[in-house]
Design a protein around this motif. Structure first.
Motif, PDB file in Angstrom:
ATOM      1  N   THR A 118      -2.890  18.630  27.478  1.00  0.00           N
ATOM      2  CA  THR A 118      -2.568  20.054  27.390  1.00  0.00           C
ATOM      3  C   THR A 118      -3.802  20.871  27.026  1.00  0.00           C
ATOM      4  OG1 THR A 118      -0.293  19.532  26.765  1.00  0.00           O
ATOM      5  CG2 THR A 118      -1.081  21.763  26.266  1.00  0.00           C
ATOM      6  N   MET A 121      -5.896  21.135  30.088  1.00  0.00           N
ATOM      7  CA  MET A 121      -5.307  22.081  31.046  1.00  0.00           C
ATOM      8  C   MET A 121      -5.533  23.520  30.599  1.00  0.00           C
ATOM      9  SD  MET A 121      -1.711  20.366  32.168  1.00  0.00           S
ATOM     10  CE  MET A 121      -1.333  21.734  33.254  1.00  0.00           C
ATOM     11  N   PHE A 154      -7.055  21.448  36.844  1.00  0.00           N
ATOM     12  CA  PHE A 154      -5.801  21.874  36.215  1.00  0.00           C
ATOM     13  C   PHE A 154      -4.626  21.141  36.859  1.00  0.00           C
ATOM     14  CE2 PHE A 154      -2.106  24.713  36.044  1.00  0.00           C
ATOM     15  CZ  PHE A 154      -1.993  24.907  34.676  1.00  0.00           C
ATOM     16  N   GLY A 158      -2.482  18.248  35.153  1.00  0.00           N
ATOM     17  CA  GLY A 158      -1.082  18.628  35.031  1.00  0.00           C
ATOM     18  C   GLY A 158      -0.147  17.581  35.602  1.00  0.00           C
TER      19      GLY A 158
END
Length: 175
Positions: A118, A121, A154, A158
């Motif tokens: 996280t 990201m 990303f 993800g």
């Protein structure tokens, strides 16, 4: 067990990627990557002209290439990557230790990997796509545009996060 090992391998792969990114940015290729940050913050290659350059952070002493803010911004990026790397590495280690544990224990071991993924990201989305891409209009530069790479990272990270967060199976024999 197969699904768990796949999740561990993907988290470890992200940790390896981030480790190489940190090595490149901090040691092997600091100058060129620093140059990227410098040009994005200076907004010196936009096609829209001067209408938005009030946002730019330009070196008050052009030509010396030593403005402290550029270096501070770049070092912050490197530290962000390093923390994400450490969390993913520790997360993969925790998951590996719990690979044969009951579902509840394996699920609990996901904590650091989830945090690392996280955080990474957020870096790609906030620092590169949002701040670099939209605030400093990086998307307008044909030379200093890292939005495609940022989106790619990303999306890749993800997908790993989604896979990690998904249920491991209906019962322990499926996991």
């Amino acid at each position: 067990m197969t699904i768990r090992l796949c999740k561990i391998a993907l988290v470890a792969a992200v940790a390896l990627f981030l480790f190489i990114v940190v090595l490149n940015n901090a040691f092997f290729d600091y100058a060129s990557n620093y140059g990227f940050v410098e040009h994005v913050l200076a907004m010196d290659s936009l096609f829209s002209g001067e209408s938005q350059v009030w946002r730019a952070l330009r070196d008050p002493t052009p030509g010396d290439g030593s403005w402290w803010f550029y270096h501070a911004f770049y070092v912050t990026i490197i530290l962000w990557e390093a923390v994400s790397c450490a969390l993913c590495t520790y997360g993969a280690f925790q998951l590996f230790q719990q690979r044969r544990a009951p579902v509840v224990a394996f699920r609990a071991a996901k904590k650091f990997a989830v945090l690392g993924l996280t955080l990474s990201m957020l870096q790609w989305f906030v620092a590169f796509i949002t701040v670099g891409g939209e605030w400093f209009l990086m998307w307008q530069s044909s030379t200093w545009n890292g939005q495609d790479a940022a989106f790619r990272m990303f999306a890749c990270i993800g997908i790993v996060l989604l896979f990690l967060a998904a249920a491991d199976g209906e019962n322990e024999s499926d996991a």
